[in-house]
Design a protein around this motif. Structure first.
Motif, PDB file in Angstrom:
ATOM      1  N   GLU A   1      -7.096   4.132   0.755  1.00 50.45           N
ATOM      2  CA  GLU A   1      -8.434   3.535   0.703  1.00 50.45           C
ATOM      3  C   GLU A   1      -8.819   3.087  -0.703  1.00 50.45           C
ATOM      4  O   GLU A   1      -9.812   2.378  -0.884  1.00 50.45           O
ATOM      5  CB  GLU A   1      -9.478   4.508   1.258  1.00 50.45           C
ATOM      6  N   GLY A   2      -8.015   3.443  -1.714  1.00 49.87           N
ATOM      7  CA  GLY A   2      -8.293   3.010  -3.077  1.00 49.87           C
ATOM      8  C   GLY A   2      -7.500   1.788  -3.500  1.00 49.87           C
ATOM      9  O   GLY A   2      -7.610   1.348  -4.640  1.00 49.87           O
ATOM     10  N   ILE A   3      -6.712   1.246  -2.596  1.00 55.38           N
ATOM     11  CA  ILE A   3      -5.843   0.111  -2.920  1.00 55.38           C
ATOM     12  C   ILE A   3      -6.401  -1.146  -2.265  1.00 55.38           C
ATOM     13  O   ILE A   3      -6.594  -1.198  -1.052  1.00 55.38           O
ATOM     14  CB  ILE A   3      -4.401   0.379  -2.446  1.00 55.38           C
ATOM     15  N   THR A   4      -6.660  -2.166  -3.083  1.00 54.80           N
ATOM     16  CA  THR A   4      -7.194  -3.434  -2.582  1.00 54.80           C
ATOM     17  C   THR A   4      -6.147  -4.523  -2.769  1.00 54.80           C
ATOM     18  O   THR A   4      -5.543  -4.645  -3.834  1.00 54.80           O
ATOM     19  CB  THR A   4      -8.470  -3.821  -3.351  1.00 54.80           C
ATOM     20  N   ILE A   5      -5.949  -5.318  -1.727  1.00 57.14           N
ATOM     21  CA  ILE A   5      -5.005  -6.434  -1.781  1.00 57.14           C
ATOM     22  C   ILE A   5      -5.744  -7.694  -1.357  1.00 57.14           C
ATOM     23  O   ILE A   5      -6.402  -7.707  -0.315  1.00 57.14           O
ATOM     24  CB  ILE A   5      -3.781  -6.176  -0.876  1.00 57.14           C
ATOM     25  N   ILE A   6      -5.621  -8.731  -2.176  1.00 55.84           N
ATOM     26  CA  ILE A   6      -6.274 -10.014  -1.885  1.00 55.84           C
ATOM     27  C   ILE A   6      -5.205 -11.089  -1.804  1.00 55.84           C
ATOM     28  O   ILE A   6      -4.361 -11.219  -2.704  1.00 55.84           O
ATOM     29  CB  ILE A   6      -7.292 -10.370  -2.986  1.00 55.84           C
ATOM     30  N   PHE A   7      -5.232 -11.865  -0.752  1.00 50.85           N
ATOM     31  CA  PHE A   7      -4.345 -13.015  -0.610  1.00 50.85           C
ATOM     32  C   PHE A   7      -5.139 -14.280  -0.947  1.00 50.85           C
ATOM     33  O   PHE A   7      -6.158 -14.555  -0.322  1.00 50.85           O
ATOM     34  CB  PHE A   7      -3.808 -13.127   0.828  1.00 50.85           C
ATOM     35  N   ASP A   8      -4.661 -15.002  -1.951  1.00 46.77           N
ATOM     36  CA  ASP A   8      -5.236 -16.301  -2.294  1.00 46.77           C
ATOM     37  C   ASP A   8      -4.280 -17.363  -1.780  1.00 46.77           C
ATOM     38  O   ASP A   8      -3.117 -17.423  -2.201  1.00 46.77           O
ATOM     39  CB  ASP A   8      -5.374 -16.469  -3.812  1.00 46.77           C
TER      40      ASP A   8
ATOM     41  N   THR B   1       0.837  -1.201   0.000  1.00 47.66           N
ATOM     42  CA  THR B   1       0.000   0.000   0.000  1.00 47.66           C
ATOM     43  C   THR B   1       0.868   1.246   0.000  1.00 47.66           C
ATOM     44  O   THR B   1       0.636   2.182  -0.780  1.00 47.66           O
ATOM     45  CB  THR B   1      -0.947  -0.002   1.212  1.00 47.66           C
ATOM     46  N   GLU B   2       1.873   1.278   0.847  1.00 45.44           N
ATOM     47  CA  GLU B   2       2.766   2.438   0.916  1.00 45.44           C
ATOM     48  C   GLU B   2       3.510   2.644  -0.401  1.00 45.44           C
ATOM     49  O   GLU B   2       3.738   3.783  -0.824  1.00 45.44           O
ATOM     50  CB  GLU B   2       3.744   2.275   2.076  1.00 45.44           C
ATOM     51  N   CYS B   3       3.862   1.565  -1.067  1.00 45.22           N
ATOM     52  CA  CYS B   3       4.546   1.670  -2.353  1.00 45.22           C
ATOM     53  C   CYS B   3       3.626   2.312  -3.396  1.00 45.22           C
ATOM     54  O   CYS B   3       4.046   3.203  -4.139  1.00 45.22           O
ATOM     55  CB  CYS B   3       4.987   0.284  -2.808  1.00 45.22           C
ATOM     56  N   PHE B   4       2.379   1.879  -3.459  1.00 43.11           N
ATOM     57  CA  PHE B   4       1.427   2.486  -4.392  1.00 43.11           C
ATOM     58  C   PHE B   4       1.200   3.963  -4.061  1.00 43.11           C
ATOM     59  O   PHE B   4       1.084   4.789  -4.965  1.00 43.11           O
ATOM     60  CB  PHE B   4       0.090   1.739  -4.384  1.00 43.11           C
ATOM     61  N   GLU B   5       1.140   4.283  -2.790  1.00 42.92           N
ATOM     62  CA  GLU B   5       0.984   5.687  -2.388  1.00 42.92           C
ATOM     63  C   GLU B   5       2.165   6.521  -2.882  1.00 42.92           C
ATOM     64  O   GLU B   5       1.979   7.601  -3.448  1.00 42.92           O
ATOM     65  CB  GLU B   5       0.904   5.805  -0.864  1.00 42.92           C
ATOM     66  N   ARG B   6       3.364   6.013  -2.661  1.00 40.17           N
ATOM     67  CA  ARG B   6       4.586   6.748  -2.980  1.00 40.17           C
ATOM     68  C   ARG B   6       4.809   6.859  -4.492  1.00 40.17           C
ATOM     69  O   ARG B   6       5.104   7.932  -5.010  1.00 40.17           O
ATOM     70  CB  ARG B   6       5.781   6.052  -2.321  1.00 40.17           C
ATOM     71  N   VAL B   7       4.644   5.768  -5.214  1.00 42.07           N
ATOM     72  CA  VAL B   7       4.983   5.749  -6.636  1.00 42.07           C
ATOM     73  C   VAL B   7       3.872   6.326  -7.506  1.00 42.07           C
ATOM     74  O   VAL B   7       4.138   7.075  -8.443  1.00 42.07           O
ATOM     75  CB  VAL B   7       5.326   4.307  -7.082  1.00 42.07           C
TER      76      VAL B   7
END
Length: 61
Positions: free
Chosen positions: A37-44, A25-31
């Motif tokens: 709140e716009g970043i979704t992460i799913i673990f399968d 999430t922090e990487c998407f924010e920075r880059v």
């Protein structure tokens, strides 16, 4: 809204998954200047018997 999907074998703790999700999430924010709140992460979590490479399940390796 980025969607990051991570496929992996079961066994990681919820704490470790949360730590990884926070880092991503922090990487998407920075880059890309995305808001968290716009970043979704799913673990399968995929069983080794269901993860097949070259016709051979990981459970047989």
């Amino acid at each position: 809204m980025p969607l990051v999907r991570i496929s992996m074998f079961p066994g990681r703790s919820d704490e470790k998954k949360q730590q990884l999700a926070q880092e991503i999430t922090e990487c998407f924010e920075r880059v890309w200047n995305n808001k968290p709140e716009g970043i979704t992460i799913i673990f399968d979590e995929v069983e080794k018997s269901d993860w097949i490479v070259g016709g051979v399940p990981y459970s047989k390796k």
